[in-house]
Scaffold this active site. Structure first.
Site, PDB file in Angstrom:
ATOM      1  N   GLU A 245     -11.134   1.254  -0.417  1.00  0.00           N
ATOM      2  CA  GLU A 245     -10.143   0.195  -0.042  1.00  0.00           C
ATOM      3  C   GLU A 245     -10.951  -0.679   0.728  1.00  0.00           C
ATOM      4  OE1 GLU A 245      -6.975   1.248   2.525  1.00  0.00           O
ATOM      5  OE2 GLU A 245      -8.093   2.909   3.070  1.00  0.00           O
TER       6      GLU A 245
ATOM      7  N   GLU B 262      -7.493  -1.658  -3.321  1.00  0.00           N
ATOM      8  CA  GLU B 262      -7.731  -0.177  -3.189  1.00  0.00           C
ATOM      9  C   GLU B 262      -7.391   0.615  -4.558  1.00  0.00           C
ATOM     10  OE1 GLU B 262      -6.725   3.607  -0.159  1.00  0.00           O
ATOM     11  OE2 GLU B 262      -5.155   1.926  -0.494  1.00  0.00           O
TER      12      GLU B 262
ATOM     13  N   ASP C  92      -3.968   7.022  -3.787  1.00  0.00           N
ATOM     14  CA  ASP C  92      -3.558   6.080  -2.851  1.00  0.00           C
ATOM     15  C   ASP C  92      -4.308   4.869  -3.560  1.00  0.00           C
ATOM     16  OD1 ASP C  92      -3.583   4.372  -0.694  1.00  0.00           O
ATOM     17  OD2 ASP C  92      -4.951   5.414   0.379  1.00  0.00           O
TER      18      ASP C  92
ATOM     19  N   HIS D 284     -11.778   6.151   2.426  1.00  0.00           N
ATOM     20  CA  HIS D 284     -11.856   7.471   2.831  1.00  0.00           C
ATOM     21  C   HIS D 284     -11.713   8.514   1.974  1.00  0.00           C
ATOM     22  CE1 HIS D 284      -7.528   7.308   2.385  1.00  0.00           C
ATOM     23  NE2 HIS D 284      -7.629   6.012   2.889  1.00  0.00           N
TER      24      HIS D 284
ATOM     25  N   ASP E 232       0.874  -1.244   0.026  1.00  0.00           N
ATOM     26  CA  ASP E 232       0.034   0.100  -0.115  1.00  0.00           C
ATOM     27  C   ASP E 232       1.036   1.351   0.057  1.00  0.00           C
ATOM     28  OD1 ASP E 232      -1.957   1.914   0.453  1.00  0.00           O
ATOM     29  OD2 ASP E 232      -2.517   1.142   2.273  1.00  0.00           O
TER      30      ASP E 232
ATOM     31  N   HIS F 103      -6.279  11.331   4.549  1.00  0.00           N
ATOM     32  CA  HIS F 103      -7.835  11.077   5.494  1.00  0.00           C
ATOM     33  C   HIS F 103      -8.311  12.868   5.426  1.00  0.00           C
ATOM     34  CE1 HIS F 103      -6.902   6.945   7.396  1.00  0.00           C
ATOM     35  NE2 HIS F 103      -6.545   7.088   5.746  1.00  0.00           N
TER      36      HIS F 103
END
Length: 438
Positions: free
Chosen positions: A324, A419, A222, A291, A211, A299
């Site tokens: 994710e 994700e 992300d 998120h 990740d 975040h």
């Protein structure tokens, strides 16, 4: 008057004098080869020709190096070289559902989309860097490699592609790592990256989450995937990947996040995996979420649950979300464990009240180099920081920096993660991080 004999003697003397002055008349005047049978030819010698004036040699122009047209392995070619004039690939565009479908042809919404070019360029550039690095990493990662080698290989590749090594003040804030590379093995689901001196090695039977984030001008992409070498884990990985895409299909403008969680859970928990003769249901890790992402902050404040929820929070136009999902063969619930490696500066928290000088000095380094972007201890080591743990802990205790401990399910369980980052554009939903790999 002279007699004939006298004239003959005079003529002979004159001829002899001419020969002395001009040399042997058997040799050509132009210095070419002697006539056949001459003494010079027999002795292998010849009269050297007069040397011509030397011409100045023109210097050949240096050939310009051709610009590379493909990426190297490991990745090192600047992404701007491969995609000049900001011609970065567009992610997968998906139409909105139902009443939002008309957005695609609405002229006002199309105009708004055109106004967002800087926003889209930054995200698409970051996404292309992520794609190229992760596709290389998938082939490169092998059993027996150390976690530090894997993390640094990914991070150095990202820095090479964006052209910012992060070693001077503020350089990492322009472009680079959006957050440290997470390498959670087996029951460790998230927030684990090796600290200095880590000796952990990836084994043949491990399941590892990879990740990492890439940012350009604070706009973070992300995206995560899972590595497993034993096909016995394939059902676990498929469950999580399909659940992630279920969440992406459900996501959209005005959609309630609780409904997205329900769609994810339905797909995830329809799978099971057999390990060593025992069948395990694949469970959503219910206390982990997707998120929203805002500039310079991974975040943003909104969460996207991965189980059914009564949360009525809606997604809105122009927002960016990381969808994710995490699946587990264990309890489906994680807790904090082992030593911390991930940290982030908290936005708008003043530094007043700090008494420890080492904490004050370290905070200056953090603010200059990361701002509110997450960082890890290895990043401080790269910048030449030493003996900083006391100051770092003081910043955490003061609430100025937040620590993010690794998150683990029960030992002996296996967890997986997939994700993608999506952009809720005025006209369409764009899976900006989508690639040919997943």
């Amino acid at each position: 008057m002279a007699t004939k004999s006298e004239e003959s003697v005079a003529a002979a003397a004159e001829k002899l004098e001419e020969l002395k002055v001009n040399g042997d008349n058997t040799k050509p005047a132009n210095g070419g080869p002697a006539e056949e049978g001459s003494d010079d030819e027999e002795e292998g010698t010849s009269t050297p020709a007069p040397t011509a004036a030397k011409k100045k040699k023109k210097k050949k122009p240096k050939k310009k190096k051709a610009k590379p047209t493909s990426q190297t392995s490991p990745p090192s070619v600047l992404i701007d070289t491969l995609f000049p004039n900001n011609s970065f690939p567009v992610g997968e565009e998906c139409d909105y559902r139902d009443e939002n479908l008309a957005r695609k042809t609405n002229e006002e919404k199309r105009h708004l989309d055109r106004l967002n070019q800087d926003f889209l360029t930054d995200y698409r550039k970051a996404a292309e860097v992520h794609r190229e690095v992760r596709q290389w990493a998938k082939d490169w990662i092998k059993p027996g490699m150390g976690l530090t080698e894997i993390a640094e290989g990914i991070e150095n590749s990202v820095r090479s592609l964006v052209g910012h090594d992060g070693l001077t003040d503020g350089d990492a804030m322009i472009a680079g790592m959006g957050f440290p590379t997470g390498l959670g093995i087996n029951h460790c689901a998230a927030h684990y990256t090796p600290n200095a001196g880590n000796k952990m090695v990836l084994n043949q039977g491990d399941v590892m989450k990879v990740d990492f984030g890439v940012h350009v001008n604070g706009r973070i992409v992300d995206s995560a995937f899972t590595v497993a070498f034993d096909p016995v884990y394939d059902p676990l990985l498929t469950a999580v990947k399909e659940a992630t895409y279920a969440g992406i299909r459900e996501a959209g403008i005005d959609v309630r996040v609780g409904d997205i969680g329900a769609a994810i859970q339905e797909v995830m928990e329809s799978y099971e995996v057999e390990l060593n003769g025992t069948t395990y249901p694949v469970k959503c890790i219910r206390n982990l979420n997707g998120h929203d992402i805002i500039r310079h902050r991974i975040h943003g404040g909104k969460s996207v649950p991965i189980v059914k929820s009564s949360d009525q929070t809606k997604m809105e136009e122009g927002e960016v979300f990381a969808i994710e999902t995490f699946g587990s063969t264990g309890k489906g619930y994680v807790r904090d464990d082992i030593e911390v490696s991930h940290y982030a500066r908290q936005a708008d928290v003043p530094a007043s009240g700090l008494r420890l000088q080492s904490a004050k000095n370290l905070l200056k380094v953090i603010d200059k180099n990361f701002g509110t972007l997450p960082f890890c201890r290895r990043y401080l080591d790269r910048l030449g920081q030493e003996k900083y743990l006391l100051g770092l802990n003081n910043l955490v205790q003061s609430g100025i920096v937040e620590a993010y401990p690794p998150l683990v399910d029960i030992k002996g369980s296996y967890t997986a993660q997939y994700e993608h980052t999506i952009l809720l554009r005025p006209t369409v939903k764009e899976i900006v991080s989508k690639g040919t790999d997943y």
